[in-house]
Design an enzyme around this catalytic site. Sequence first.
Site, PDB file in Angstrom:
ATOM      1  N   GLU C  60      -0.038  -2.345  -3.306  1.00  0.00           N
ATOM      2  CA  GLU C  60       0.179  -0.925  -3.572  1.00  0.00           C
ATOM      3  C   GLU C  60       0.181  -0.582  -5.051  1.00  0.00           C
ATOM      4  O   GLU C  60      -0.392   0.439  -5.469  1.00  0.00           O
ATOM      5  CB  GLU C  60       1.490  -0.446  -2.941  1.00  0.00           C
ATOM      6  N   HIS C 129      10.132   2.614   7.088  1.00  0.00           N
ATOM      7  CA  HIS C 129       8.875   3.269   7.483  1.00  0.00           C
ATOM      8  C   HIS C 129       9.110   4.694   7.983  1.00  0.00           C
ATOM      9  O   HIS C 129       8.299   5.218   8.733  1.00  0.00           O
ATOM     10  CB  HIS C 129       8.180   2.477   8.604  1.00  0.00           C
TER      11      HIS C 129
HETATM   12  C1  LIG Z   1       4.269  -2.971   1.396  1.00  0.00           C
HETATM   13  C2  LIG Z   1       3.592  -2.776   2.678  1.00  0.00           C
HETATM   14  N1  LIG Z   1       2.302  -2.438   2.685  1.00  0.00           N
HETATM   15  C3  LIG Z   1       1.660  -2.220   3.852  1.00  0.00           C
HETATM   16  C4  LIG Z   1       2.326  -2.338   5.029  1.00  0.00           C
HETATM   17  C5  LIG Z   1       1.625  -2.061   6.348  1.00  0.00           C
HETATM   18  N2  LIG Z   1       1.375  -3.327   7.001  1.00  0.00           N
HETATM   19  C6  LIG Z   1       2.237  -3.839   7.879  1.00  0.00           C
HETATM   20  S1  LIG Z   1       1.804  -5.352   8.388  1.00  0.00           S
HETATM   21  C7  LIG Z   1       0.403  -5.320   7.449  1.00  0.00           C
HETATM   22  C8  LIG Z   1      -0.515  -6.477   7.457  1.00  0.00           C
HETATM   23  C9  LIG Z   1       0.180  -7.694   6.999  1.00  0.00           C
HETATM   24  O1  LIG Z   1      -0.672  -8.785   7.108  1.00  0.00           O
HETATM   25  P1  LIG Z   1      -0.082 -10.229   6.986  1.00  0.00           P
HETATM   26  O2  LIG Z   1       0.797 -10.320   5.806  1.00  0.00           O
HETATM   27  O3  LIG Z   1      -1.219 -11.171   7.048  1.00  0.00           O
HETATM   28  O4  LIG Z   1       0.844 -10.387   8.250  1.00  0.00           O
HETATM   29  P2  LIG Z   1       0.411 -10.385   9.756  1.00  0.00           P
HETATM   30  O5  LIG Z   1       0.511  -8.981  10.233  1.00  0.00           O
HETATM   31  O6  LIG Z   1      -0.962 -10.912   9.837  1.00  0.00           O
HETATM   32  O7  LIG Z   1       1.395 -11.266  10.405  1.00  0.00           O
HETATM   33  C10 LIG Z   1       0.312  -4.140   6.736  1.00  0.00           C
HETATM   34  C11 LIG Z   1      -0.781  -3.796   5.825  1.00  0.00           C
HETATM   35  C12 LIG Z   1       3.683  -2.686   4.976  1.00  0.00           C
HETATM   36  N3  LIG Z   1       4.418  -2.784   6.068  1.00  0.00           N
HETATM   37  N4  LIG Z   1       4.279  -2.919   3.802  1.00  0.00           N
END
Ligand SMILES: Cc1ncc(C[n+]2csc(CCOP(=O)(O)OP(=O)(O)O)c2C)c(N)n1
Lengths: 343, 343, 324, 324
Positions: C60, C129
């Site tokens: 971000e 959120h």
């Molecule tokens: C700071 C932040 N940015 C974006 C999000 C939205 N978001 C939630 S899970 C996710 C993907 C995360 O991917 P990863 O770290 O690989 O975890 P996975 O979901 O694959 O377990 C995103 C972009 C968030 N919750 N927090």
Amino acid sequence: MTPPFPTGSNSDLGRLYRTMRRVRSFEERVGELFVRGQSAGSMLHLSIGEESAAVGVCAAMKPQDTFTTHHRGHGIFLARGADPNRMMAEIGGKEAGYCHGKGGSMHIADMGLGHLGANAIVGGGIPAVVGAGLSARHKGNGAVSVAFFGDGATGQGILYESMNMAALWKLPVLFCCINNQYGMGTRIDNATANTALHERALAFGLAAETVDGLDVEAVAEAARRLVDGARAGRPAFLAVDCYRFFGHARKDKSPYRDPAEEDEGRMKDPVAHARARLIDTGMTAAALDAMDGEIDAEMDATIDFTIAQTEPPLASMFRDVYAPTEPEPEPVRARIARVLART
Amino acid sequence: MTPPFPTGSNSDLGRLYRTMRRVRSFEERVGELFVRGQSAGSMLHLSIGEESAAVGVCAAMKPQDTFTTHHRGHGIFLARGADPNRMMAEIGGKEAGYCHGKGGSMHIADMGLGHLGANAIVGGGIPAVVGAGLSARHKGNGAVSVAFFGDGATGQGILYESMNMAALWKLPVLFCCINNQYGMGTRIDNATANTALHERALAFGLAAETVDGLDVEAVAEAARRLVDGARAGRPAFLAVDCYRFFGHARKDKSPYRDPAEEDEGRMKDPVAHARARLIDTGMTAAALDAMDGEIDAEMDATIDFTIAQTEPPLASMFRDVYAPTEPEPEPVRARIARVLART
Amino acid sequence: MVEMTYREALRQALADAMTENPDIILLGEEVGRYGGAYGVTRDLIKEFGAHRVIDTPISEAAIVGAAVGAAMTGLRPVAELMYVDFIGMTMDQLANQAAKIRYMFGGQIGVPMVLRTQGGTGRSAGAQHSQSLEAYVMHTPGLRLAMPATVADAYHLLRQAMTCPDPVVFIEHKALYTMKEDVDLAAEPLPWGKAAVRRAGDDLVIVTYSRQVHHAMAAAATLAAQGIEATVIDLRTLNPLDFDTIRPFVERAGRAMVVSEGVMTAGVGAELSARITEECFDFLHDPVVRVAGEDIPISVSPALEAGSVPGPALIAETALRMLA
Amino acid sequence: MVEMTYREALRQALADAMTENPDIILLGEEVGRYGGAYGVTRDLIKEFGAHRVIDTPISEAAIVGAAVGAAMTGLRPVAELMYVDFIGMTMDQLANQAAKIRYMFGGQIGVPMVLRTQGGTGRSAGAQHSQSLEAYVMHTPGLRLAMPATVADAYHLLRQAMTCPDPVVFIEHKALYTMKEDVDLAAEPLPWGKAAVRRAGDDLVIVTYSRQVHHAMAAAATLAAQGIEATVIDLRTLNPLDFDTIRPFVERAGRAMVVSEGVMTAGVGAELSARITEECFDFLHDPVVRVAGEDIPISVSPALEAGSVPGPALIAETALRMLA
Ligand SMILES: Cc1ncc(C[n+]2csc(CCOP(=O)(O)OP(=O)(O)O)c2C)c(N)n1
Ligand SMILES: Cc1ncc(C[n+]2csc(CCOP(=O)(O)OP(=O)(O)O)c2C)c(N)n1
Ligand SMILES: [Mg+2]
Ligand SMILES: [Mg+2]
């Protein structure tokens, strides 16, 4: 409470399988809770396909160890010995949940089991392990602290800040990246030019490895090596390669993924792999089926348990903003009534 | 304005020396401005000892290129062709300065020379070059954008976020880390476990090198290689090793440094080194002295210029919060008067 | 007139602006292939290509920083922050860089970028959120702030934001995406920075924005059934803040309520209350009443979540008390 | 009674608390060998060792995050943010983690940490090193906020903060470090969360905190010379906010001015103005008047810097207008 920490002698394949199977079964029930309209919201992130990371790493941890998880953390906490009823109740937003319905799926925590908290902020829980590492050093209690996070969190600068500190101060810390190849709809190679994630940790001076998550024993072995190293002052990073079997959250059907890739990805099933290995080594399918059935029954019960629980009382919303010794915030309604009742 | 970009044919050692000498001379005058109580504040960070980074890298840049700098950025901007009078006036907080006295030493910028701005936030200017790289790609104008920052900024997560994006998108971007061994009182080995900083960039998939800042020709050569590569879609990282000759800011006498270390560090003088090389190659000390004298006279004049300038008018404080087409914020005094004059 | 959702209107605004102005790029997490976490950018990548609709890593701070750099070098970036709750990671780039660059550099250059994001409660998304963090933005000189309540404003305010010479934080409300309204996108919109009087009445004035406009309108309907006529003012933009539209209504009614979903203390309602009091003091029968989110985090429990922010009932109940 | 500076009192508070409580650690940029950018932690590393006075890399987000983790595992970290202007990088860890952990986790654990920092103008440090950003903190439920104005409070409030069960943001003022006052450190301090009446008078009430307390006192002295008696209330902590101390004075005087160095819009003054109006409406002769920083960034030019924040002259002038 003395939880069934799957440590030491408990880490033979049978136990690892059993714990993975419990995770799998629980996560399936989370999906069902949602389908039945009983979950608090739809932000439910299932860890199906990544059980070996949760179970293999927790197997390397000791009772005094602490950890933080990400939004996809159910499996990790179960592997650590969580009560599935209290977990499911929390996912249902119920008073009986670990956090009395305030936290939900993405904010489960339990100090008794050293769970410093799941996090809905990608990367948000990572630096806490640096602090936990400072505590462990200060208190000399031999605790290691493990940060679990996804491949997507490698986009967050705070990971590098934290790894740098851990390496600099030689803290008893493990950074465990569960690389399920996706961050929401973004495949890892669309998020970074170098997908060999552990190389970054090496560059900061940590011990670092990548292990194939198909094989829970390999994960457990790598984790033991690195956790033991961390305990001895060599902070480490472990990437566990796996595949996110289903959508990002409950409603996501992964239209952005190639079905062929999904089919192949789902072949990397650590639960099936461990089961096959157990059969190879002489266990019968019937014995395994019996174990599975027992687990499924236990997990089925978490849904009934959850549905039977009550929502937290409305007044509880003012509780725990501050310590219990402090006054609660004045409710808006009370404030307004007071202001308008002045005359 | 066609500035004296020291590019291409201008990058022979004589010119590199001359530009470094101008930086050195200017910075000494900044110190003097402070001593004479004519600087706006004491947050003045001199780049003495790091001239080769500024001059060597700017020599590799083209007119259309852009860059951001950190709080120790005077030298870089001078190397890029800044008007020393307007720089010094800005450092003095005067209306005639590059930013009309609003920015000061740590916020000099000039769009004419592609200077997207100095920054008082360690690491704060780094991600802008990713955006500038996107612009260059979008417009196809062949511009490279260079982020200059100190070794201390490698503690900031945003550096890694930015490098990851640049590598992923193959942007025309160079990350230039001026490693003067210190972030305030903290020596680099007290800030990180692995001081081979370029290894981090490699791990993110960038081209990366470390070069000895003693030799401005070596810096210029490495910079040209990496800037040219960046222009061709291979983003890069260059660490220039040098030594911060004096304190962090004007008032700091570096009591935390070992005098022996300082003596040794100040031996790594890129200006003296280039001068010696020039003499080796046949230039006379007299000719160099004459050049130096000319430069010093020019830089002396910046002090007189600055002292003669006026402070910005008080009303100018409401200007440029928003675009000139927009109304200015209502002054507090006016608001109060209006509120109290209601009856 | 065409019926469309808030989400569709936002998408349309992006598409129309991108068609007109080739320098507009979108960047953010999941804005491309995925189509945006809330579907606002669905398929724009197909229409405009991956070079203009850029999926980013989960970074971000650097997303906002990259938008700053892009804006300074001739693009018009529209960055997306998936949830306003993530603004904490971007506040340095937003408040120390985007907001101050024009000023610090003596007016040499502006930062014409839009940071689109969404906030608010309504999805049991929990404490990280579901927040309404506009007050942080409103307290930061140099940042414009728009929060559309209607489908028409989703379109027009976003179009206007994309022509603003200064950085705009544009906060959508997650509970409004599926709201449908008839709109005439070709109609002349209200000017940027002008508040909309959604309903006029002489008994009291409700000043609000974003989703609470709908709650206020619902409350006003309830009140009307009891013979109480409320004015409902939708601020549309919090910076600029259009006080001129508010003043005459408050002077007439003598009673004002300000409603925000964000927490009460030091929030937008505090500014509105202070401002109304300053400007209309002699006309006020009662103190300005703040209806706002409780001074607590948001729970995932649907009951606690709903209980912690204003709704039509609280607004109506408060109005009745004010007029008792 | 002993004379010491604000800086020395802060240092003494840290040293005394660290002596008493071995679980207190300090961490931050330059807190050790360098002694703190403003010298507050000078030589504490010699007294308590590098394991308790920890020099960190330049990683504000992780510093706060590490403090959170340390606080959750039995330490009492006191983290230092060199300038409050850098809070933007830490807002996620501060507002989404530290502030919400107790709540999200259902009361299982608190985050007893202190984030010491300093803000304000006075050193020509420019737009990114001179801000007063306490409103961001005040708007975040879960964070306590203390801003000492006096040498005695520098000591006592910091001591109290280090025993607080919840995260405390402790903002010093850079222009006060060299201020000397006589203090009795052993005297019973005012309780945490209680405002101090620095001066009582019946003509008007000035509510303020941090450095502006001194400006208000100077203005009050000027006013007294003209026969106007002002009450000056020093809030000491903005969360908790002690309204009980304010109320009777405002009811008596019927006129209140709130003064903050931070920018006016959506700032602390807005909250104070709204709150006073709500609680004391029927006693007010005039609207509460906000004296605050201009809604602009801070310039490095000393003249513009000084001109953009309140000082004794503006406060006195405003008071005179109010009483005209
Ligand atoms: C700071 C932040 N940015 C974006 C999000 C939205 N978001 C939630 S899970 C996710 C993907 C995360 O991917 P990863 O770290 O690989 O975890 P996975 O979901 O694959 O377990 C995103 C972009 C968030 N919750 N927090
Ligand atoms: C975000 C942020 N943190 C801390 C500071 C205070 N500070 C200013 S310069 C500096 C040291 C920077 O070191 P380095 O990046 O190596 O640059 P150098 O001063 O050596 O040129 C620090 C800590 C700051 N200005 N910004
Ligand atoms: Mg993933
Ligand atoms: Mg340095």
